[in-house]
Write a protein that holds these residues in place. Structure first.
Motif, PDB file in Angstrom:
ATOM      1  N   ARG A  50       1.007  -0.827   0.082  1.00 45.05           N
ATOM      2  CA  ARG A  50      -0.007  -0.147   0.149  1.00 45.05           C
ATOM      3  C   ARG A  50       0.806   1.079  -0.729  1.00 45.05           C
ATOM      4  O   ARG A  50       0.317   2.541  -0.443  1.00 45.05           O
ATOM      5  CB  ARG A  50      -0.901  -0.173   1.115  1.00 45.05           C
ATOM      6  N   VAL A  51       1.893   0.640  -0.251  1.00 41.04           N
ATOM      7  CA  VAL A  51       2.876   2.683  -0.048  1.00 41.04           C
ATOM      8  C   VAL A  51       3.153   2.762  -1.529  1.00 41.04           C
ATOM      9  O   VAL A  51       3.193   3.955  -1.313  1.00 41.04           O
ATOM     10  CB  VAL A  51       4.489   1.791   0.278  1.00 41.04           C
ATOM     11  N   ASN A  52       3.189   1.993  -2.524  1.00 40.89           N
ATOM     12  CA  ASN A  52       3.281   2.321  -3.640  1.00 40.89           C
ATOM     13  C   ASN A  52       2.054   2.575  -4.462  1.00 40.89           C
ATOM     14  O   ASN A  52       1.656   1.603  -4.424  1.00 40.89           O
ATOM     15  CB  ASN A  52       4.079   1.798  -4.706  1.00 40.89           C
ATOM     16  N   TRP A  53       1.517   4.053  -4.458  1.00 42.35           N
ATOM     17  CA  TRP A  53       0.309   3.890  -5.452  1.00 42.35           C
ATOM     18  C   TRP A  53       0.616   4.376  -7.241  1.00 42.35           C
ATOM     19  O   TRP A  53       1.353   4.392  -7.717  1.00 42.35           O
ATOM     20  CB  TRP A  53      -0.196   4.873  -5.076  1.00 42.35           C
ATOM     21  N   PHE A  54      -0.383   4.046  -7.331  1.00 42.54           N
ATOM     22  CA  PHE A  54      -0.425   4.086  -9.183  1.00 42.54           C
ATOM     23  C   PHE A  54      -1.535   4.611  -9.575  1.00 42.54           C
ATOM     24  O   PHE A  54      -2.987   5.108  -9.498  1.00 42.54           O
ATOM     25  CB  PHE A  54      -0.427   2.302  -9.887  1.00 42.54           C
ATOM     26  N   LYS A  55      -1.574   5.759 -10.654  1.00 42.25           N
ATOM     27  CA  LYS A  55      -2.432   7.254 -11.222  1.00 42.25           C
ATOM     28  C   LYS A  55      -3.100   6.492 -12.146  1.00 42.25           C
ATOM     29  O   LYS A  55      -2.249   6.087 -13.076  1.00 42.25           O
ATOM     30  CB  LYS A  55      -1.896   7.653 -11.236  1.00 42.25           C
ATOM     31  N   PHE A  56      -4.508   7.143 -11.980  1.00 39.94           N
ATOM     32  CA  PHE A  56      -4.987   6.038 -13.329  1.00 39.94           C
ATOM     33  C   PHE A  56      -6.668   6.875 -13.439  1.00 39.94           C
ATOM     34  O   PHE A  56      -6.222   8.377 -12.921  1.00 39.94           O
ATOM     35  CB  PHE A  56      -5.860   5.325 -12.497  1.00 39.94           C
ATOM     36  N   ASP A  57      -6.271   7.633 -14.386  1.00 34.23           N
ATOM     37  CA  ASP A  57      -7.482   8.163 -15.369  1.00 34.23           C
ATOM     38  C   ASP A  57      -9.261   7.494 -14.983  1.00 34.23           C
ATOM     39  O   ASP A  57      -9.045   6.442 -15.261  1.00 34.23           O
ATOM     40  CB  ASP A  57      -7.997   8.887 -16.746  1.00 34.23           C
ATOM     41  N   VAL A  58     -10.045   7.993 -15.186  1.00 33.26           N
ATOM     42  CA  VAL A  58     -11.431   7.261 -14.862  1.00 33.26           C
ATOM     43  C   VAL A  58     -11.446   6.158 -16.164  1.00 33.26           C
ATOM     44  O   VAL A  58     -12.141   4.923 -15.389  1.00 33.26           O
ATOM     45  CB  VAL A  58     -12.408   8.744 -14.607  1.00 33.26           C
ATOM     46  N   ASP A  59     -11.597   6.725 -16.780  1.00 31.15           N
ATOM     47  CA  ASP A  59     -12.422   5.853 -17.783  1.00 31.15           C
ATOM     48  C   ASP A  59     -10.953   4.185 -18.040  1.00 31.15           C
ATOM     49  O   ASP A  59     -11.041   3.350 -18.316  1.00 31.15           O
ATOM     50  CB  ASP A  59     -11.659   6.317 -19.560  1.00 31.15           C
ATOM     51  N   THR A  60      -9.950   4.812 -18.259  1.00 27.96           N
ATOM     52  CA  THR A  60      -8.340   2.917 -18.030  1.00 27.96           C
ATOM     53  C   THR A  60      -9.206   2.426 -16.494  1.00 27.96           C
ATOM     54  O   THR A  60      -9.681   0.916 -16.733  1.00 27.96           O
ATOM     55  CB  THR A  60      -7.650   3.653 -17.570  1.00 27.96           C
ATOM     56  N   VAL A  61     -10.185   2.869 -14.810  1.00 26.59           N
ATOM     57  CA  VAL A  61     -10.241   2.172 -14.167  1.00 26.59           C
ATOM     58  C   VAL A  61     -11.871   1.346 -14.726  1.00 26.59           C
ATOM     59  O   VAL A  61     -12.029   0.404 -14.079  1.00 26.59           O
ATOM     60  CB  VAL A  61     -10.701   3.102 -13.203  1.00 26.59           C
ATOM     61  N   LYS A  62     -12.755   1.806 -15.390  1.00 31.25           N
ATOM     62  CA  LYS A  62     -14.542   1.561 -15.968  1.00 31.25           C
ATOM     63  C   LYS A  62     -13.634   0.209 -17.095  1.00 31.25           C
ATOM     64  O   LYS A  62     -13.938  -0.870 -16.637  1.00 31.25           O
ATOM     65  CB  LYS A  62     -14.781   2.793 -16.976  1.00 31.25           C
ATOM     66  N   GLU A  63     -12.481   0.136 -17.725  1.00 29.53           N
ATOM     67  CA  GLU A  63     -11.807  -0.920 -18.889  1.00 29.53           C
ATOM     68  C   GLU A  63     -11.879  -1.550 -17.874  1.00 29.53           C
ATOM     69  O   GLU A  63     -11.873  -2.459 -18.125  1.00 29.53           O
ATOM     70  CB  GLU A  63     -10.922  -0.179 -20.006  1.00 29.53           C
ATOM     71  N   ILE A  64     -10.762  -1.328 -16.999  1.00 28.92           N
ATOM     72  CA  ILE A  64      -9.988  -2.700 -16.204  1.00 28.92           C
ATOM     73  C   ILE A  64     -11.223  -3.662 -15.542  1.00 28.92           C
ATOM     74  O   ILE A  64     -11.167  -4.851 -15.822  1.00 28.92           O
ATOM     75  CB  ILE A  64      -9.294  -2.217 -15.159  1.00 28.92           C
ATOM     76  N   ILE A  65     -12.234  -2.645 -14.611  1.00 29.12           N
ATOM     77  CA  ILE A  65     -12.848  -3.222 -13.709  1.00 29.12           C
ATOM     78  C   ILE A  65     -14.645  -4.219 -15.294  1.00 29.12           C
ATOM     79  O   ILE A  65     -14.677  -5.566 -14.372  1.00 29.12           O
ATOM     80  CB  ILE A  65     -14.484  -2.366 -13.417  1.00 29.12           C
ATOM     81  N   LYS A  66     -14.405  -3.785 -16.167  1.00 27.86           N
ATOM     82  CA  LYS A  66     -14.752  -4.848 -17.590  1.00 27.86           C
ATOM     83  C   LYS A  66     -14.044  -5.798 -17.624  1.00 27.86           C
ATOM     84  O   LYS A  66     -15.055  -6.749 -17.916  1.00 27.86           O
ATOM     85  CB  LYS A  66     -15.593  -3.454 -18.666  1.00 27.86           C
ATOM     86  N   LYS A  67     -13.036  -5.844 -17.771  1.00 26.47           N
ATOM     87  CA  LYS A  67     -12.135  -7.045 -19.051  1.00 26.47           C
ATOM     88  C   LYS A  67     -12.867  -7.735 -17.091  1.00 26.47           C
ATOM     89  O   LYS A  67     -12.701  -9.521 -17.330  1.00 26.47           O
ATOM     90  CB  LYS A  67     -10.689  -6.495 -18.645  1.00 26.47           C
ATOM     91  N   ASN A  68     -12.290  -7.133 -16.107  1.00 26.16           N
ATOM     92  CA  ASN A  68     -12.619  -8.510 -14.992  1.00 26.16           C
ATOM     93  C   ASN A  68     -14.232  -8.442 -14.452  1.00 26.16           C
ATOM     94  O   ASN A  68     -13.718 -10.317 -14.473  1.00 26.16           O
ATOM     95  CB  ASN A  68     -12.332  -7.207 -13.009  1.00 26.16           C
ATOM     96  N   ARG A  69     -15.056  -8.327 -15.328  1.00 27.47           N
ATOM     97  CA  ARG A  69     -16.661  -9.167 -14.626  1.00 27.47           C
ATOM     98  C   ARG A  69     -16.561 -10.037 -16.230  1.00 27.47           C
ATOM     99  O   ARG A  69     -17.228 -11.350 -15.913  1.00 27.47           O
ATOM    100  CB  ARG A  69     -17.306  -7.766 -14.935  1.00 27.47           C
TER     101      ARG A  69
END
Length: 364
Positions: free
Chosen positions: A303-322
């Motif tokens: 939880r120390v290292n953070w990674f920055k994403f835009d909203v569209d990328t996060v939504k795309e990853i969530i769709k792939k997970n589903r």
């Protein structure tokens, strides 16, 4: 010329009414007559007016036929114990609309406007206002001597000097019967105790907020709506009481001002409880920037290292997970910052290069 009805003797800046304030206090809430451009026969002769007293206290009174007061005029009104002096805030059809809004029926027992005040009555009224501070300090000492857990925040004298209203705040119920007997014996007037809330007390006292401007409740805010901690959570604010609480000790009213904008902007963000599944591990939410459409995630095991994403990328990853489509790792989808990006101001403070040159000269 200062406002004669105020004790601070300030010069009105906005209303330019060099005489009596329209509301008993400079820059306080004032009423705008939006029917002033209509003729009298169009407005109608409504026999009631709204009279404002100290600190914005208002009541409705009936006008006799032989008086024709104007908005902002001082009038003597009938009260339970003698008479009082106030300023007409509304008249005509504006009063009808206000009484309808506050659900005050026309046939209700309402006091009468007696007359216009004489110069002697105005002078007595102003002298009584100057004594209010002394009564407030003296009554506070009496309450402390009696061991009462209460704070007397303000005193309002009746214009004839027969009665005074003591406004107080308390967390619990207070038995102030002995206090009333002591004050009545010393002040020789009728005492009325009236409890007010913390927000109402702050609006009476006034002050400067953390924004550097006058408190909203004492300058323009007319109603105190409920402010919950959910407003701070939606705006991504840390729960620090020193910064979130106002002068009244409760959550600031300004937390509600931009709440609708934040809730509308949050609709395009996915739920923060959803974890991103990757081949390297689960990604958990850390923080977001609502108006930049950015989200930060980290691995559940790191939880120390953070990674920055835009909203569209996060939504795309969530769709792939589903859809059970494998995702390699967070590093492959994060926003990669340019190395030649502008450095922060504090990374290269002004004068650091000069100091280096001076050290080189000294060594030489």
């Amino acid at each position: 010329m200062g406002c004669a009805s105020c004790s601070n003797g300030s010069i009105p800046a906005g209303c330019r009414n060099n005489g009596y304030c329209a509301d008993n206090q400079c820059h306080k809430l004032s009423s705008f007559d939006w029917l002033s451009n209509l003729a009298r026969d169009q407005q109608g002769d409504y026999p009631f007016v709204e009279v404002r007293f100290k600190n914005g206290r208002k009541s409705f009174f009936k006008i006799p036929n032989y008086l024709e007061p104007k908005m902002g005029s001082l009038v003597v009104v009938q009260v339970d114990y003698g008479y009082d002096i106030g300023v007409i805030a509304l008249k005509g059809e504006l009063t009808r609309a206000q009484m309808r809004l506050k659900k005050v029926p026309d046939d209700e027992l309402i006091g009468n406007v007696l007359r216009f005040p004489s110069q002697e009555e105005i002078q007595l009224w102003q002298e009584l206002q100057k004594k209010e501070a002394f009564l407030q300090n003296r009554s506070r000492k009496m309450a402390l001597n009696l061991g009462l857990d209460m704070k007397i925040s303000d005193v309002e004298f009746q214009a004839d000097g027969r009665k005074a209203i003591f406004f107080y705040t308390a967390d619990q119920r207070v038995d102030f019967r002995e206090l009333i007997r002591v004050m009545a014996a010393e002040f020789k007037i009728k005492i009325e105790m009236r409890q007010v809330g913390m927000r109402a007390e702050a609006s009476r006292l006034g002050g400067i907020g953390i924004c550097g401007r006058e408190l909203c409740c004492s300058s323009w805010l007319t109603d105190f709506r409920k402010v919950s901690s959910t407003a701070a959570r939606f705006q991504q604010l840390s729960f620090n009481p020193d910064r979130l609480n106002g002068q009244c000790g409760k959550l600031k009213c300004c937390l509600n001002y931009e709440l609708n904008s934040y809730t509308e902007a949050l609709k395009k963000f996915p739920s923060t409880n959803i974890k991103l599944k990757t081949q390297k591990g689960l990604g958990v939410f850390q923080k977001m920037n609502i108006f930049s459409d950015l989200m930060w995630y980290s691995y559940e095991t790191d939880r120390v290292n953070w990674f920055k994403f835009d909203v569209d990328t996060v939504k795309e990853i969530i769709k792939k997970n589903r859809r059970s489509i494998p995702v390699s790792k967070l590093e492959d989808h994060m926003i990669k910052e340019e190395k030649d990006s502008e450095r922060d101001f504090f990374d290269n403070p002004i004068g650091s290069s000069k100091k280096k040159k001076r050290k080189q000269k000294i060594r030489a």
